[in-house]
Design a protein around this motif. Structure first.
Motif, mmCIF file in Angstrom:
data_model
loop_
_atom_site.group_PDB
_atom_site.id
_atom_site.type_symbol
_atom_site.label_atom_id
_atom_site.label_comp_id
_atom_site.label_asym_id
_atom_site.label_seq_id
_atom_site.Cartn_x
_atom_site.Cartn_y
_atom_site.Cartn_z
ATOM 1 N N GLU A 1 4.559 1.013 12.070
ATOM 2 C CA GLU A 1 3.656 0.454 11.062
ATOM 3 C C GLU A 1 4.113 0.766 9.636
ATOM 4 O O GLU A 1 3.673 0.121 8.680
ATOM 5 C CB GLU A 1 2.236 1.012 11.250
ATOM 6 C CG GLU A 1 1.617 0.751 12.608
ATOM 7 C CD GLU A 1 2.068 1.727 13.688
ATOM 8 O OE1 GLU A 1 1.748 1.488 14.856
ATOM 9 O OE2 GLU A 1 2.741 2.734 13.349
ATOM 10 N N VAL A 2 4.986 1.764 9.499
ATOM 11 C CA VAL A 2 5.418 2.227 8.177
ATOM 12 C C VAL A 2 6.710 1.518 7.778
ATOM 13 O O VAL A 2 7.697 1.540 8.525
ATOM 14 C CB VAL A 2 5.617 3.756 8.179
ATOM 15 C CG1 VAL A 2 6.166 4.235 6.830
ATOM 16 C CG2 VAL A 2 4.305 4.454 8.504
ATOM 17 N N SER A 3 6.703 0.912 6.595
ATOM 18 C CA SER A 3 7.884 0.182 6.115
ATOM 19 C C SER A 3 8.912 1.122 5.488
ATOM 20 O O SER A 3 10.099 1.069 5.799
ATOM 21 C CB SER A 3 7.462 -0.878 5.097
ATOM 22 O OG SER A 3 6.588 -1.825 5.693
ATOM 23 N N ASN A 4 8.459 1.976 4.586
ATOM 24 C CA ASN A 4 9.348 2.919 3.898
ATOM 25 C C ASN A 4 8.671 4.276 3.840
ATOM 26 O O ASN A 4 7.449 4.370 3.699
ATOM 27 C CB ASN A 4 9.647 2.446 2.467
ATOM 28 C CG ASN A 4 10.305 1.075 2.436
ATOM 29 O OD1 ASN A 4 11.435 0.905 2.848
ATOM 30 N ND2 ASN A 4 9.562 0.077 1.945
ATOM 31 N N HIS A 5 9.471 5.329 3.950
ATOM 32 C CA HIS A 5 8.894 6.669 3.873
ATOM 33 C C HIS A 5 9.708 7.513 2.917
ATOM 34 O O HIS A 5 10.932 7.392 2.828
ATOM 35 C CB HIS A 5 8.798 7.330 5.257
ATOM 36 C CG HIS A 5 9.932 7.024 6.180
ATOM 37 N ND1 HIS A 5 11.159 7.642 6.091
ATOM 38 C CD2 HIS A 5 10.016 6.148 7.202
ATOM 39 C CE1 HIS A 5 11.955 7.190 7.042
ATOM 40 N NE2 HIS A 5 11.303 6.265 7.725
ATOM 41 N N PRO B 1 5.963 17.336 8.410
ATOM 42 C CA PRO B 1 5.716 16.256 9.379
ATOM 43 C C PRO B 1 6.511 14.988 9.099
ATOM 44 O O PRO B 1 6.359 14.002 9.811
ATOM 45 C CB PRO B 1 4.220 15.991 9.173
ATOM 46 C CG PRO B 1 4.016 16.167 7.697
ATOM 47 C CD PRO B 1 4.990 17.257 7.278
ATOM 48 N N TYR B 2 7.353 15.019 8.059
ATOM 49 C CA TYR B 2 7.983 13.800 7.544
ATOM 50 C C TYR B 2 8.711 12.985 8.614
ATOM 51 O O TYR B 2 8.590 11.758 8.685
ATOM 52 C CB TYR B 2 8.958 14.168 6.408
ATOM 53 C CG TYR B 2 9.827 13.025 5.952
ATOM 54 C CD1 TYR B 2 9.335 12.047 5.091
ATOM 55 C CD2 TYR B 2 11.150 12.918 6.400
ATOM 56 C CE1 TYR B 2 10.138 10.989 4.688
ATOM 57 C CE2 TYR B 2 11.956 11.870 5.997
ATOM 58 C CZ TYR B 2 11.446 10.907 5.144
ATOM 59 O OH TYR B 2 12.235 9.861 4.746
ATOM 60 N N ASP B 3 9.493 13.649 9.461
ATOM 61 C CA ASP B 3 10.339 12.931 10.417
ATOM 62 C C ASP B 3 9.537 12.037 11.362
ATOM 63 O O ASP B 3 10.058 11.035 11.869
ATOM 64 C CB ASP B 3 11.177 13.913 11.236
ATOM 65 C CG ASP B 3 12.303 14.527 10.414
ATOM 66 O OD1 ASP B 3 12.601 14.006 9.320
ATOM 67 O OD2 ASP B 3 12.881 15.537 10.862
ATOM 68 N N LEU B 4 8.279 12.371 11.614
ATOM 69 C CA LEU B 4 7.471 11.564 12.529
ATOM 70 C C LEU B 4 7.302 10.132 12.032
ATOM 71 O O LEU B 4 7.093 9.209 12.834
ATOM 72 C CB LEU B 4 6.085 12.200 12.725
ATOM 73 C CG LEU B 4 6.052 13.509 13.512
ATOM 74 C CD1 LEU B 4 4.635 14.052 13.558
ATOM 75 C CD2 LEU B 4 6.587 13.314 14.926
ATOM 76 N N LEU B 5 7.397 9.927 10.719
ATOM 77 C CA LEU B 5 7.236 8.577 10.174
ATOM 78 C C LEU B 5 8.312 7.633 10.702
ATOM 79 O O LEU B 5 8.101 6.414 10.757
ATOM 80 C CB LEU B 5 7.269 8.625 8.648
ATOM 81 C CG LEU B 5 6.080 9.338 7.999
ATOM 82 C CD1 LEU B 5 6.339 9.558 6.514
ATOM 83 C CD2 LEU B 5 4.796 8.532 8.195
ATOM 84 N N THR C 1 2.508 -4.204 3.703
ATOM 85 C CA THR C 1 3.637 -3.282 3.637
ATOM 86 C C THR C 1 3.079 -1.899 3.340
ATOM 87 O O THR C 1 2.364 -1.709 2.352
ATOM 88 C CB THR C 1 4.617 -3.688 2.523
ATOM 89 O OG1 THR C 1 5.194 -4.952 2.842
ATOM 90 C CG2 THR C 1 5.734 -2.655 2.389
ATOM 91 N N ILE C 2 3.378 -0.936 4.218
ATOM 92 C CA ILE C 2 2.865 0.422 4.055
ATOM 93 C C ILE C 2 4.022 1.364 3.775
ATOM 94 O O ILE C 2 4.944 1.494 4.582
ATOM 95 C CB ILE C 2 2.105 0.895 5.317
ATOM 96 C CG1 ILE C 2 0.876 0.007 5.574
ATOM 97 C CG2 ILE C 2 1.677 2.355 5.173
ATOM 98 C CD1 ILE C 2 0.139 0.347 6.866
ATOM 99 N N ILE D 1 0.842 -1.191 0.000
ATOM 100 C CA ILE D 1 0.000 0.000 0.000
ATOM 101 C C ILE D 1 0.881 1.246 0.000
ATOM 102 O O ILE D 1 1.841 1.344 0.771
ATOM 103 C CB ILE D 1 -0.944 0.028 1.222
ATOM 104 C CG1 ILE D 1 -1.850 -1.214 1.229
ATOM 105 C CG2 ILE D 1 -1.794 1.299 1.222
ATOM 106 C CD1 ILE D 1 -2.762 -1.297 2.436
ATOM 107 N N LEU D 2 0.527 2.201 -0.852
ATOM 108 C CA LEU D 2 1.178 3.510 -0.887
ATOM 109 C C LEU D 2 0.201 4.543 -0.354
ATOM 110 O O LEU D 2 -0.954 4.598 -0.786
ATOM 111 C CB LEU D 2 1.572 3.874 -2.325
ATOM 112 C CG LEU D 2 2.191 5.270 -2.515
ATOM 113 C CD1 LEU D 2 3.537 5.356 -1.807
ATOM 114 C CD2 LEU D 2 2.329 5.594 -4.001
ATOM 115 N N ILE D 3 0.668 5.362 0.571
ATOM 116 C CA ILE D 3 -0.198 6.389 1.177
ATOM 117 C C ILE D 3 0.438 7.755 0.998
ATOM 118 O O ILE D 3 1.641 7.933 1.251
ATOM 119 C CB ILE D 3 -0.430 6.108 2.671
ATOM 120 C CG1 ILE D 3 -1.187 4.780 2.843
ATOM 121 C CG2 ILE D 3 -1.204 7.252 3.338
ATOM 122 C CD1 ILE D 3 -1.401 4.381 4.291
#
Length: 337
Positions: free
Chosen positions: A50-54, A41-45, A32-33, A3-5
């Motif tokens: 739950e997030v695989s790649n950002h 807000p990027y750094d919060l990932l 896989t998210i 999944i891409l969000i």
């Protein structure tokens, strides 16, 4: 399931977006998210397991940023996503889901995104009164029952304990004395910001009762924080503009209490599960409450049906508004510390 969000652009919204990530893991255990996020807000990932790649997309607020969007699309062209979910409602935010070639592309219709989305959802504000319900609904089937607020998994950010300890040593905090964080900012505008003189009254009481008080916020909040310290007449620790977003997460995790406006840092305090007092002025907890069982919410009175309070940038000249009093905050502090 890959999944891409495409994430929201505000810090508080990103924290609340974690509810969607958690629900997707409940629905699809081997999911896989991957998440595309703007810089703010990027750094919060990095603190959301739950997030695989950002992927950071270097867009500017209010700009189309076509090249940045195309660059991310090229970076992800071989990922073979099964599903793309666009959380914002703008037309441009749905482009990367469309370019991903995911067979299912979900989002609210928003800005007439008929060609970009093929799983278009209607935003019914009566059925989805809370922001997190709107987010979570995008990860469910269109006819699924939307969970009540209390049944939605709460955000919970990971804490870097070594970094937290390093900050405690750097600030020379004394063991045995409570740590209270004041967050006087709110990016949206002055209507959300409790007056500096009220924060000053609270800070003075806290320091005189033996608490160690720090001020957290962005560089834009530095002058307000300085005003609070000057009006309080006591020594405070002004960290506004002196920490990264992730530093703020770790510092807040060490606090015995956080007091804030409805802001991104309010949601971060909620996501590290510390006691907090959230002050709502023009906004309302009926839309974006802190998702924290240890939160106390204080709401200003607003008796004026002629204006849409949520959209107000300033409360100057607005009739029917009664602010949260400093005394009411002091009473809540006594019940917590």
């Amino acid at each position: 399931m890959n999944i891409l969000i495409f994430s929201p652009a505000w810090v508080g919204d990103m924290v609340m977006a974690q509810t969607l990530f958690k629900v997707l893991h409940q629905q699809y255990p081997n999911v896989t998210i991957d998440v595309i996020a703007p810089p703010w807000p990027y750094d919060l990932l990095q603190r959301m397991p739950e997030v695989s790649n950002h992927y950071k997309i270097n867009v500017q607020r209010g700009k189309f940023s076509w090249q940045a969007r195309r660059d991310i699309a090229r970076q992800l062209q071989d990922k073979h996503y099964d599903w793309a979910i666009t959380m914002p409602i703008t037309w441009k935010s749905a482009l990367n889901g469309y370019w991903s070639d995911a067979p299912r592309r979900t989002g609210f219709l928003g800005e007439m995104r008929y060609g970009l989305l093929n799983d278009r959802r209607k935003l019914d504000v009566r059925q989805l009164p809370y922001m997190v319900q709107r987010y979570v609904s995008l990860g469910l089937e269109p006819d699924a029952k939307i969970p009540e607020l209390q049944n939605i998994p709460q955000p919970e950010l990971k804490v870097d304990k070594k970094n937290a300890q390093s900050w405690l040593q750097k600030l020379n905090f004394q063991q045995g004395q409570s740590i209270v964080a004041l967050m006087p900012g709110a990016e949206f505008g002055p209507a959300k910001r409790w007056p500096a003189e009220n924060y000053a009254l609270i800070a003075k009481d806290l320091v005189q009762s033996g608490s160690q008080v720090l001020l957290l916020g962005s560089p834009k909040d530095f002058d307000t924080a300085s005003e609070i310290e000057q009006k309080s007449g006591v020594q405070l620790i002004n960290l506004c503009g002196k920490t990264s977003l992730l530093d703020a997460v770790d510092i807040l995790s060490c606090a015995d209490l956080a007091i804030s406006n409805d802001s991104g840092l309010m949601h971060i305090a909620a996501a590290v599960k510390i006691p907090q007092i959230a002050i709502y002025r023009s906004s309302t907890p009926e839309f974006t409450p802190p998702l924290n069982d240890r939160a106390v919410i204080l709401q200003a009175e607003f008796n004026n049906l002629s204006v849409d309070r949520i959209k107000l940038k300033s409360l100057d000249g607005i009739e029917g508004f009664t602010d949260v009093s400093a005394d009411s905050v002091k009473l809540k502090i006594k019940s917590i510390l």
